[in-house]
Design an enzyme around this catalytic site. Structure first.
Site, PDB file in Angstrom:
ATOM      1  N   LYS A  43     -32.411  -4.343  39.979  1.00  0.00           N
ATOM      2  CA  LYS A  43     -33.607  -4.382  40.461  1.00  0.00           C
ATOM      3  C   LYS A  43     -34.151  -5.670  40.198  1.00  0.00           C
ATOM      4  O   LYS A  43     -34.621  -6.377  40.924  1.00  0.00           O
ATOM      5  CB  LYS A  43     -34.749  -3.319  40.233  1.00  0.00           C
ATOM      6  N   ARG A 113     -41.579  -0.606  36.191  1.00  0.00           N
ATOM      7  CA  ARG A 113     -40.560   0.168  36.607  1.00  0.00           C
ATOM      8  C   ARG A 113     -39.377  -0.015  35.842  1.00  0.00           C
ATOM      9  O   ARG A 113     -39.087  -1.335  35.569  1.00  0.00           O
ATOM     10  CB  ARG A 113     -40.106  -0.098  38.146  1.00  0.00           C
ATOM     11  N   GLY A 122     -34.630   7.622  40.698  1.00  0.00           N
ATOM     12  CA  GLY A 122     -35.260   8.534  40.277  1.00  0.00           C
ATOM     13  C   GLY A 122     -35.062   9.132  39.047  1.00  0.00           C
ATOM     14  O   GLY A 122     -35.646  10.022  38.465  1.00  0.00           O
ATOM     15  N   MET A 124     -35.061   7.837  36.060  1.00  0.00           N
ATOM     16  CA  MET A 124     -36.126   7.055  34.962  1.00  0.00           C
ATOM     17  C   MET A 124     -37.723   6.946  35.340  1.00  0.00           C
ATOM     18  O   MET A 124     -37.826   7.474  36.680  1.00  0.00           O
ATOM     19  CB  MET A 124     -35.484   5.808  34.430  1.00  0.00           C
ATOM     20  N   ARG A 357     -31.353  -3.351  47.467  1.00  0.00           N
ATOM     21  CA  ARG A 357     -30.273  -3.028  46.830  1.00  0.00           C
ATOM     22  C   ARG A 357     -29.041  -2.888  47.789  1.00  0.00           C
ATOM     23  O   ARG A 357     -29.508  -2.500  48.814  1.00  0.00           O
ATOM     24  CB  ARG A 357     -30.395  -2.096  45.663  1.00  0.00           C
ATOM     25  N   HIS A 475      -3.453  25.393  37.265  1.00  0.00           N
ATOM     26  CA  HIS A 475      -2.670  25.622  38.232  1.00  0.00           C
ATOM     27  C   HIS A 475      -3.431  25.813  39.537  1.00  0.00           C
ATOM     28  O   HIS A 475      -3.062  25.001  40.446  1.00  0.00           O
ATOM     29  CB  HIS A 475      -1.837  27.017  38.196  1.00  0.00           C
ATOM     30  N   ARG A 596       8.460  19.426  42.370  1.00  0.00           N
ATOM     31  CA  ARG A 596       8.489  20.457  41.202  1.00  0.00           C
ATOM     32  C   ARG A 596       9.439  21.778  41.658  1.00  0.00           C
ATOM     33  O   ARG A 596       8.894  22.589  42.426  1.00  0.00           O
ATOM     34  CB  ARG A 596       7.058  21.098  40.704  1.00  0.00           C
ATOM     35  N   SER A 805       9.067   8.761  34.146  1.00  0.00           N
ATOM     36  CA  SER A 805       7.857   8.876  34.837  1.00  0.00           C
ATOM     37  C   SER A 805       6.891   9.766  33.923  1.00  0.00           C
ATOM     38  O   SER A 805       7.357  10.688  33.160  1.00  0.00           O
ATOM     39  CB  SER A 805       8.200   9.812  35.844  1.00  0.00           C
ATOM     40  N   GLY A 807       4.326  12.182  32.500  1.00  0.00           N
ATOM     41  CA  GLY A 807       3.550  13.217  32.844  1.00  0.00           C
ATOM     42  C   GLY A 807       2.450  13.478  31.935  1.00  0.00           C
ATOM     43  O   GLY A 807       2.179  13.821  30.806  1.00  0.00           O
ATOM     44  N   CYS A 872       3.494  10.749  37.309  1.00  0.00           N
ATOM     45  CA  CYS A 872       3.390  11.883  38.325  1.00  0.00           C
ATOM     46  C   CYS A 872       2.191  13.058  37.667  1.00  0.00           C
ATOM     47  O   CYS A 872       2.105  13.898  38.247  1.00  0.00           O
ATOM     48  CB  CYS A 872       4.785  12.495  38.627  1.00  0.00           C
ATOM     49  N   TYR A 892       4.967   2.144  40.026  1.00  0.00           N
ATOM     50  CA  TYR A 892       4.213   3.101  41.172  1.00  0.00           C
ATOM     51  C   TYR A 892       3.596   4.246  40.641  1.00  0.00           C
ATOM     52  O   TYR A 892       3.587   4.406  39.219  1.00  0.00           O
ATOM     53  CB  TYR A 892       5.319   3.848  41.954  1.00  0.00           C
TER      54      TYR A 892
END
Ligand code: PEP
Ligand code: MG
Length: 918
Positions: A43, A113, A122, A124, A357, A475, A596, A805, A807, A872, A892
């Site tokens: 602000k 403010r 809202g 504070m 803003r 899961h 999997r 990879s 896990g 992964c 990746y």
């Protein structure tokens, strides 16, 4: 016009050294500008910027976030330096405005403010009309010739100050106001005349005196000091802390305080106040959007006491101010090159800008606005890539509720927002019932204490999955995300009774068939039915809607194609089935990072064969069962290779403990006891045999038990069968003219010798198959790094691995020692106490788990510089973790199919940030 920005570091650095804590703005000149957000808050920085641009901003000063940090460092005390600078700036403000604190001729009144670097709407505190006391209220009356207005302002001030600074409950003031209204026989505030308000003021002052033991402070400077300290204090109030936790805003940056000359929107019918956006924040449409109230102060718009009017009507009420507002806000949008959310006040037809803003917006609007701004040449494509929050894209894929319908129902409870989307269905408690009911055309909500792999068929048909336990990598959460199915997990308030098929939430009891709804984006659960709509983008990717017919799809695609141009890392998907792989490809995944294989064991007619394999107590029987599984797995792999059109497919050998595929020990015991009691004999022997084997396989800590590479080592014939299935599928596709790039991955390796053992099996069988088929297929053999020892000895392991990879699900579990399925029980308490800011299973713990990841990467590449490295775990779809993977030099990331667009955008943003490209 707006001035050119000075160098960011230059400004911030200069002020940090100078010890300057208070920054002035007014009369076309400010000491700060928009580059000082860290110091002035959003602000404050924007008020300075608007002032410099010559816009009508009431003058004032900003007490910096550094002053707030100092306040906390010094044990909640304002340093004398800050106090002295504030007094200086106050004198300057008095000079510029020609008004002064306590003056009977022209009293200076200010607003106070909060304003942090990141907007926390809202959260504070704010105080208006500061500077009023028993004397200046008369001066205000004289100046405005409006006694009622002056008294009302004073009454509002005492109420706000009493509540925010002196911490007196709002209701105590409300009570007095009501008493006066009652005595005067009126029902609405505006019906109170000056005399009545005078009485309210006297009553309020009495409330303050009784509650604090001191009179209401009459000295404006004292009022200001106390208010400033209260705003600093409000940085640590519970709702601000909760907001920061949800939005990942650091706790230690502090808030600035803006002190600004008051302008009044409530002096009469030629005044007013309002808020607006330069474009529609819900749809992104290019329309002036907002609302206003005549004769009101800002808080009246927010409080919802009066119904504001659409901003377009301002044109007829005050055409000059409206025209000026349109011009200013259009200019602001051009200057900031983004949608602006602004606040204004009109005092006697004179317009003042109180704030501007960057406007918060829905995911949908974010994509519309970014692509429009490029089309309007306000920003470049690379800026559009930077301005959309990647999570916005996941909102675009999820089914949605009509917000009005959703808001009608109260929140019954909350869980962890595991997979986004709106879900509404009839409660069922078992996967079988889910399937049965959905076959009968019903929409069901699968509610379970937790889900297990053999619930998969029920999860597939359900509208949503809701569990009472489990965390973000449980899961239900992992599979929910992979399927693109809305899921809320770990909703601890649910009491599920499987026996009576009932569900209790607090005092409410639901039975099977009752309606339940939840929002997977927020974790809110509600009782009742709410209509949902499918995502348009998903319809296009599924082939149900033509791309050309969907405007939003075109924009979504455009934005992602810009992202792809700057992205360095590849994006893969975690997918186990051909249909999931196809969707992932449609979303832009170019490779599977994790298949999997054990998830394939739950397809139609397979579980019985898997059980046969596990129950076999000799190799011959086990091989017989594996022979039956081989063609089924081969077909699945064939489909996945095909769906990937020649991109690499990482297939992991079997991972979870075998007992997950067998019936529950307790269920079997109950069944056997029942048969024995009723004299049933059919199948009794098989059941007993099954129970004996289940008991043999029972483990105290299955997550640390006979799983992962340990299974392949003890039962090499499983690795053999899986390798054969993978390679045969690859050969068959190659023979048909397709292309397959298999990458065979061994899970849970912590020692080089484990990998060496399994690699020997894989290579032997793969070579056999290639010889049999007489075709050439390039394949890689690599490993997951998900056991801390694997990361620590990565230089060794890399000797045998073509790729790593990470896990990060298991790596987080094993590094922290937090069970991924049980963290839901204590995560909330950890977050409440500030021990953890974010769930480490959702967003990578960079300083702990991340260190192991970095070490594993560096050690692995020290042995093998061309080692291909990816992730992964679920973190592969989390934007902030993606940043870390970019920094660490990964090749990746792999995530669930529905997260692929998020990952594409996040990886592009990470590349832009890390390599400062533009
Ligand atoms: C992991 O541990 O991060 C991983 C991807 O494997 P899973 O979730 O199947 O244990
Ligand atoms: Mg794992």
């Amino acid at each position: 016009m707006f001035k050119k920005q000075r160098g960011k570091a230059g400004n911030a650095g200069r002020y940090a050294k100078s010890g300057k804590f208070v920054f002035f703005f007014g009369r076309g000149k400010a000491e700060g500008d928009r580059t000082l957000r860290d110091l002035l808050g959003g602000k404050g920085a924007n008020l300075a910027e608007m002032t410099n641009a010559g816009l009508p901003v009431p003058p004032g000063f900003t007490i910096s976030t550094a002053a707030c940090r100092l306040y906390y460092e010094e044990g909640r005390k304002v340093s004398s330096k800050v106090d002295a600078q504030m007094a200086d700036q106050l004198r300057k403000l008095e000079k510029v405005t020609g008004a002064s604190f306590g003056s009977m001729k022209n009293p200076l009144l200010v607003s106070v403010r909060s304003g942090a670097k990141f907007s926390m709407p809202g959260m504070m505190d704010t105080i208006l009309n500061l500077g009023l006391n028993d004397d200046t209220v008369e001066a205000l009356k004289a100046r405005t010739s409006n006694g009622r207005f002056a008294r009302d302002s004073y009454r509002r001030f005492i109420q706000m100050f009493g509540n925010v600074v002196l911490e007196i409950g709002k209701e105590e003031f409300e009570h007095e106001l009501e008493a006066v209204k009652h005595a005067r026989g009126v029902t609405e505030d505006p019906q109170l005349d000056e005399e009545a308000l005078r009485e309210v003021v006297e009553r309020y002052k009495r409330v303050v005196a009784t509650r604090t033991g001191k009179p209401f402070p009459q000295d404006p400077l004292t009022q200001l000091r106390l208010s400033r300290d209260a705003v600093f204090r409000s940085w640590q109030n519970p709702r601000a802390r909760e907001y920061r936790r949800i939005y990942g805003i650091p706790d230690d940056i502090g808030t600035a305080v803006n002190v600004q000359m008051m302008v009044f929107g409530n002096t009469g019918d030629r005044s007013g106040t309002g808020v607006g956006f330069t474009r529609n924040p819900a749809t992104g449409a290019k329309e002036f959007y907002g609302e206003f109230l005549i004769n009101a102060q800002g808080e009246d718009v927010v409080a919802g006491i009066r119904t504001p009017r659409p901003i377009a009507e301002l044109e007829t009420v005050m055409p000059k101010a409206f025209k000026q507002l349109r011009q200013i806000t259009t200019r602001l949008e051009k200057h900031y090159r983004d949608v602006q959310d602004f606040e204004f006040t009109i005092e006697d037809e004179q317009l003042y800008m109180l704030q501007t803003r960057s406007g918060k917006r829905t995911g949908y609007a974010a994509v519309v606005i970014a692509t429009d701004l490029v089309a309007e040449r306000l920003v470049k494509p690379v800026d559009a890539v930077k301005m959309v929050d990647p999570e916005a894209l996941s909102q675009l894929l999820a089914p949605i509720f009509d917000p009005k319908d959703w808001q009608k129902l109260p929140v019954a409870t909350r869980g962890l927002p595991a997979s986004p989307g709106a879900a509404s269905g009839q409660v069922v408690f078992t996967a079988d019932h889910a399937v049965e009911w959905s076959r009968a055309g019903k929409r069901v909500m699968l509610v379970r204490k937790e889900t297990v792999p053999d619930d998969i068929h029920g999860m597939f048909v359900a509208q949503g999955i809701l569990t009472a336990t489990g965390g973000m990598t449980s899961h239900a959460a992992v599979v929910g995300r992979q399927m693109g199915k809305p899921s809320v997990v770990g909703a601890g308030a649910l009491r599920i009774d499987d026996r009576t098929k009932t569900l209790a939430i607090g005092d409410h009891r639901l039975k099977e068939g009752d309606w339940l709804s939840f929002d997977g984006l927020t974790g809110e659960v509600k009782m009742g039915q709410v209509a949902t709509r499918p995502s348009e983008i998903l319809q296009v990717v599924n082939g149900e809607l033509k791309a050309k017919k969907s405007d939003i799809f075109g924009r979504f695609n455009q934005l992602l194609s810009w992202a792809d141009k700057v992205r360095r890392m590849g994006i893969r998907a975690n997918a186990d089935q051909p249909d999931q792989a196809e969707i992932a490809y449609g979303f832009g995944a170019r490779g599977i990072g994790l298949c999997r294989t054990e998830h394939m064991f739950f397809g139609e007619g397979r579980i019985a064969i898997v059980q046969e394999m596990i129950l076999a107590d000799n190799e011959t029987d086990r091989r017989a069962a594996l022979d039956k599984l081989l063609p089924l797995q081969r077909d699945d792999f064939y489909g996945v290779f095909k769906a990937m059109h020649g991109s690499p497919v990482t297939i992991r050998t079997i991972d979870p403990p075998l007992h997950e595929f067998l019936p529950k020990r307790e269920d079997l015991m109950v069944e056997i006891a029942r048969m024995e009691a009723t004299g049933g004999t059919v199948g009794l022997d098989e059941k007993r045999k099954l129970l004996a084997r289940v008991e043999q396989l029972h483990e105290f800590n299955p997550m640390l038990g006979h799983r992962g590479v340990r299974l392949g080592i003890t039962y090499p014939e499983i690795t053999e069968m899986q390798t054969r299935a993978i390679m045969e599928a690859a050969c068959q596709l190659t023979k048909k003219g397709g292309k397959a790039v298999p990458e065979i991955m061994i899970p849970l390796v912590g020692d080089l010798r484990e990998l060496r053992d399994q690699k020997a099996v894989v290579v032997r069988v793969a070579e056999e198959v290639l010889k049999e088929y007489k075709v050439k297929v390039k394949y890689l053999v690599g490993t997951m790094i998900e056991v801390p020892r694997g990361a620590v000895t990565a230089d060794e392991i890399a000797k045998e691995a073509d790729f790593f990879s990470f896990g990060t699900n298991d790596l987080t579990q094993l590094t922290y020692g937090f069970s991924r399925d049980d963290i839901g029980k204590f995560l909330g308490a950890y977050q409440d106490r500030g021990i953890l800011e974010r769930d480490p299973f959702a967003s990578l713990d960079v300083s702990g788990v991340g260190e192991l990841v970095a070490m594993g990467t560096q050690k692995g590449r020290a042995t093998r510089p061309d080692l291909k490295i990816g992730v992964c775990g679920e973190h592969g779809g989390d934007p902030s973790s993606i940043h870390f993977f970019e920094k660490t030099g990964f090749d990746y990331v792999s995530c669930s199919p529905y997260r692929v667009p998020v990952a594409r955008l996040a990886a592009a943003q990470a590349a832009l940030q890390e390599h400062a490209l533009d």
